[in-house]
Design a protein around this motif. Structure first.
Motif, mmCIF file in Angstrom:
data_model
loop_
_atom_site.group_PDB
_atom_site.id
_atom_site.type_symbol
_atom_site.label_atom_id
_atom_site.label_comp_id
_atom_site.label_asym_id
_atom_site.label_seq_id
_atom_site.Cartn_x
_atom_site.Cartn_y
_atom_site.Cartn_z
ATOM 1 N N PHE A 104 1.085 -1.453 -0.150
ATOM 2 C CA PHE A 104 0.261 -0.090 0.209
ATOM 3 C C PHE A 104 1.006 0.880 0.078
ATOM 4 O O PHE A 104 0.826 1.977 -1.221
ATOM 5 N N PHE A 105 1.901 1.611 1.178
ATOM 6 C CA PHE A 105 2.709 2.712 0.589
ATOM 7 C C PHE A 105 3.650 2.444 -0.231
ATOM 8 O O PHE A 105 3.111 4.010 -0.968
ATOM 9 N N ILE A 106 3.729 2.278 -0.785
ATOM 10 C CA ILE A 106 4.468 1.527 -2.564
ATOM 11 C C ILE A 106 3.564 2.600 -3.018
ATOM 12 O O ILE A 106 4.647 3.498 -3.852
ATOM 13 N N HIS A 107 2.726 1.652 -3.635
ATOM 14 C CA HIS A 107 1.797 2.510 -4.759
ATOM 15 C C HIS A 107 1.218 3.191 -4.588
ATOM 16 O O HIS A 107 1.051 3.877 -4.458
ATOM 17 N N THR A 108 1.135 3.691 -3.077
ATOM 18 C CA THR A 108 0.320 5.520 -2.526
ATOM 19 C C THR A 108 1.961 6.031 -2.802
ATOM 20 O O THR A 108 1.170 7.508 -3.263
ATOM 21 N N LEU A 109 2.861 5.715 -2.231
ATOM 22 C CA LEU A 109 3.975 7.041 -2.841
ATOM 23 C C LEU A 109 4.318 7.383 -3.834
ATOM 24 O O LEU A 109 4.494 8.000 -4.339
ATOM 25 N N SER A 110 4.335 6.232 -4.713
ATOM 26 C CA SER A 110 4.388 6.123 -5.964
ATOM 27 C C SER A 110 3.835 7.478 -7.051
ATOM 28 O O SER A 110 3.869 8.438 -7.717
ATOM 29 N N SER A 111 1.507 7.278 -6.778
ATOM 30 C CA SER A 111 1.215 7.805 -7.100
ATOM 31 C C SER A 111 1.146 8.787 -6.824
ATOM 32 O O SER A 111 0.687 9.752 -7.695
ATOM 33 N N VAL A 112 2.119 9.101 -5.214
ATOM 34 C CA VAL A 112 1.275 10.870 -5.012
ATOM 35 C C VAL A 112 2.584 11.394 -5.976
ATOM 36 O O VAL A 112 2.780 12.694 -6.349
ATOM 37 N N GLU A 113 4.056 10.058 -5.782
ATOM 38 C CA GLU A 113 5.146 11.586 -7.003
ATOM 39 C C GLU A 113 4.755 11.935 -8.259
ATOM 40 O O GLU A 113 4.970 12.593 -8.766
ATOM 41 N N SER A 114 4.198 10.875 -8.784
ATOM 42 C CA SER A 114 3.639 11.027 -9.765
ATOM 43 C C SER A 114 2.360 11.934 -10.255
ATOM 44 O O SER A 114 3.052 13.119 -11.079
ATOM 45 N N GLY A 115 2.123 12.578 -9.220
ATOM 46 C CA GLY A 115 1.247 13.804 -9.127
ATOM 47 C C GLY A 115 1.722 15.234 -9.005
ATOM 48 O O GLY A 115 1.686 16.325 -9.641
ATOM 49 N N VAL A 116 3.013 14.771 -7.827
ATOM 50 C CA VAL A 116 4.267 15.834 -7.372
ATOM 51 C C VAL A 116 4.160 16.574 -8.838
ATOM 52 O O VAL A 116 4.895 17.060 -9.372
ATOM 53 N N LEU A 117 4.911 15.712 -9.515
ATOM 54 C CA LEU A 117 5.426 15.815 -10.988
ATOM 55 C C LEU A 117 4.800 16.412 -11.730
ATOM 56 O O LEU A 117 5.194 17.053 -13.055
#
Length: 318
Positions: A104-117
């Motif tokens: 959950f944390f890996i995929h959530t943080l990956s999605s957050v990073e994509s949103g920040v980009l």
């Protein structure tokens, strides 16, 4: 292998994978892994520190950079325990709940990073295409809303996935392809009809990474069109240079991510070494390279680092 506990709920154990065929060298391989993790964490901590302490960096672009560093640190800390446990102690067993939490944390943080980009692309779009309205559009509240939206989107869309996986029994050896829990990898081990869970995973990818990539590409097409209308080559170069860091960061993040997703979906019989290489490139190199990219490419970050280094030398000399 799955067993039924006293509460009649399924309890499963998964087995993490290091580098297949090189198990006897895991202790030595762990040294560069540990160094890369530490360098990545220190680099992101440095970015966070200089953005917080240098008043010249109190701008939307660097606030997004600080959130990017926070996300990268979260990704490192989410994977580091299991990766180093495999290489240091050959501790390959992980329970279902621990595996789903890490996933959950890996995929959530990956999605957050994509949103920040995406937010950083929007920042560059406004700065170049509407510079006179920059301060009016990208206020502190706008920055907070964009950052919060990236976090809420990732957590909300990811929340159902662990619950979907808990409804399936897991049979067989339950050997994962990586040193951490990755959703497509865990889903491949589930028994039963996983069509809905697989489809939801695809919808998640389309609603996050695919949409984000389209927005980033569209933004840079608009930026490039605006720059081409400028009259002097010098202004063209200055405008493009401000985007260089972000473009490098986008490539560093998306290329391993897309490669790993394609590998899991279309090449089930690929070499285990290939899985290991791509998985480590995805979650190990991104937090390491992002601070390096901005330290080498951003003149403002370089100036802040030089100022910090000079102050430390002055203090040491006193």
């Amino acid at each position: 292998m799955a067993t039924l506990n006293s509460s009649n709920t399924l309890s499963s154990t998964f087995y993490l994978t290091g580098i297949p065929g090189y198990e006897e060298f895991h202790h030595w391989i762990s040294i560069p892994f540990c160094v890369l993790y530490l360098v990545g964490i220190m680099g992101n901590c440095t970015i966070l520190h200089i953005v917080r302490t240098d008043a010249r960096l109190h701008e939307p672009m660097y606030y997004f950079l600080a959130m990017l560093s926070l996300t990268d640190m979260g990704l490192s800390l989410s994977t580091m325990p299991s990766v180093l446990a495999v290489f240091w102690f050959d501790a390959r067993h992980v329970g279902l709940d621990a595996c789903l939490t890490q996933m959950f944390f890996i995929h959530t943080l990956s999605s957050v990073e994509s949103g920040v980009l995406v937010a950083m692309a929007f920042d560059r779009l406004v700065a170049i295409c509407a510079p006179l309205n920059y301060t009016r559009i990208l206020t502190h509240s706008t920055v907070a809303c964009l950052s919060g939206a990236a976090l809420i989107r990732g957590a909300t869309l990811l929340a159902p996935l662990p619950f979907f996986l808990r409804t399936f029994p897991f049979c067989g050896a339950n050997i994962l392809s990586h040193s951490y829990c990755y959703y497509p990898d865990v889903l491949n081990l589930a028994c039963g009809d996983v069509s809905f869970s697989s489809a939801y995973g695809l919808v998640f990818v389309l609603c996050t990474f695919a949409v984000d990539v389209v927005f980033i590409i569209t933004s840079y097409m608009k930026i490039l069109g605006t720059i081409m209308k400028l009259k002097t080559q010098d202004r063209n170069w200055r405008s493009l240079h401000t985007c260089a860091c972000h473009i490098c960061t986008v490539l560093v993040f998306y290329l391993p991510l897309i490669s790993l997703a394609v590998l899991h979906r279309y090449t089930r019989d690929a070499s285990p070494i290939l899985y290991t290489t791509m998985s480590n490139a995805y979650l190990l190199m991104t937090p390491l390279l992002n601070p390096l990219v901005y330290s080498l490419k951003s003149q403002q970050i370089q100036a802040a680092l030089r100022k910090r280094f000079w102050v430390q030398r002055v203090i040491a000399g006193e």
